[in-house]
Scaffold this active site. Sequence first.
Site, PDB file in Angstrom:
ATOM      1  N   GLU A 151     -13.621  58.910-124.108  1.00 35.70           N
ATOM      2  CA  GLU A 151     -12.837  59.392-125.181  1.00 35.70           C
ATOM      3  C   GLU A 151     -13.721  59.945-126.534  1.00 35.70           C
ATOM      4  O   GLU A 151     -14.527  59.010-126.725  1.00 35.70           O
ATOM      5  CB  GLU A 151     -11.610  58.931-126.149  1.00 35.70           C
ATOM      6  CG  GLU A 151     -10.274  58.800-124.555  1.00 35.70           C
ATOM      7  CD  GLU A 151      -9.991  60.399-124.904  1.00 35.70           C
ATOM      8  OE1 GLU A 151      -9.846  61.274-125.786  1.00 35.70           O
ATOM      9  OE2 GLU A 151      -9.459  60.988-124.236  1.00 35.70           O
ATOM     10  N   CYS A 203     -13.727  60.660-135.361  1.00 38.46           N
ATOM     11  CA  CYS A 203     -13.970  61.247-134.361  1.00 38.46           C
ATOM     12  C   CYS A 203     -13.613  63.066-134.393  1.00 38.46           C
ATOM     13  O   CYS A 203     -14.156  64.076-133.200  1.00 38.46           O
ATOM     14  CB  CYS A 203     -13.661  60.879-133.031  1.00 38.46           C
ATOM     15  SG  CYS A 203     -11.758  60.942-132.133  1.00 38.46           S
TER      16      CYS A 203
END
Length: 489
Positions: A210, A244
Amino acid sequence: MSREQQAVARARKAFETGRSKCLEHRVRQLKNLQRLFIEKQQVISDAIKKDLNKSEVGTQLYETLGLEGEISLAIKKLKEWAAPRAVEKNLMTISDTVYIKPEPLGVVLIIGAWNYPWAVTIQPLIGAIAAGNAAVVKPSEVCVHTAKVMEDLLPLYIDKELYPVVTGGVSETQELLRQRFDHIFYTGNSVVGKVIMEAAAKNLTPVTLELGGKSPCYIDKDCDIAIACRRVAWGKYTNCGQTCIAPDYVLCEPSIQDRVIEEVKKSIKEFYTDNPKTCPDYGRIINQRHFKRIMNMLEDSTVAAGGDSDESHCYIAPTVLRDVKPEAKVMQEEIFGPLLPIMPVSGLDEAIKFINKGEKPLALYVFSSDNKVITRMTDETSSGGLLANDCLVHFSVNSLPFGGVGNSGMGSYHGKFSFDQLSHLRSCLIKQLKMEGVNSMRYPPHTAKKLGWARFFILNNVDVGWIGRMALVAALVVVAAVVLQHYLG
């Protein structure tokens, strides 16, 4: 034997007892984990306040509330997720039992990140527990206080042999990566992601990465610019930009740039007052190294709003940059901070072209009242996720897979996707030692007639109820007898 080796060995030994495979054990662990977030919320909030200056309400909103929902879903759906999954059959297998059986992988390594230290570390742990695995949890050492709380609290609530916590920095992580795991789940940046993948390759260990990247945000002139900018400002400056999937930069036509700047400024004031430095809902940069990295990005760009900072407190004000060029420092890497560059483009065509020149982002945002614009952005770009007319909220939808593509990551999780990502979906076909006549077509000597029968049986899929299956089985018995008589007669 190192501390890391011992933790992995204990987890492996605990997994081999088989207790993590029991659904009741999994549910009990998940309920205990849920209890942790109810009973120790203040301790969790105090640590995150020290690490990132998040408020207590902000911690619950962005860290633990989603985890509680994820746990509740896993408890509710676990029996369904773990059950054998029936699949379609062809005529060759109509009388057989054919299904997919989810199985635990074994021992999973979870390497968390510092920006949302509980959310991105515990969410994959929920999936690992639900899937019946053991898991070694490695919280980010950058969030010093939170890592210590995690190390202290998790063993008090969940099985400390199956789910050990290993703290430490680079050397401890490297030692962990030298051990053999059955899956590695990493949240962080692409540079470290490549290191993780290289280490995993030595044992052919599958990985979920991720990562992140520069998530673009296109604001069309045909939209409610005030609402669009309010949502962009929220998505950008939450957690001081250290998200993110934060909108990394804005693309818009020159004719609306000034309006965009003004509306973002209004939202900054609405959210964080005239002085964000004293606002309890505005965070801080995690440390001075990242502070300096972000401030260096300002060097060749024009500040339209904000720009002030205080290195001693790792404070950078919510900042907007105007007329940013593609070659500017702020456009060369993921910002991961409270800077919002606005890069003027001639329109949708240029925006799509610019987005496609870069690496595939983790998220892509488009604001428009025109469905044709949204459709084009959806069809002509690629990203981990796409949101029209909002930011960040797809992370909260556990029926959507969350993950990247290309440089922004591989694999996905949340809800059932976490369970499947950390399971082996085993293919199972159970036959009986009967109806051998049907199999004659596959045995040598091979002939054109046998091939014809094989085509008929293999290329015809069936999806019928149990009455239909009984009828088909009866018909197959007759066909088998005819085929056998034809070949042997």
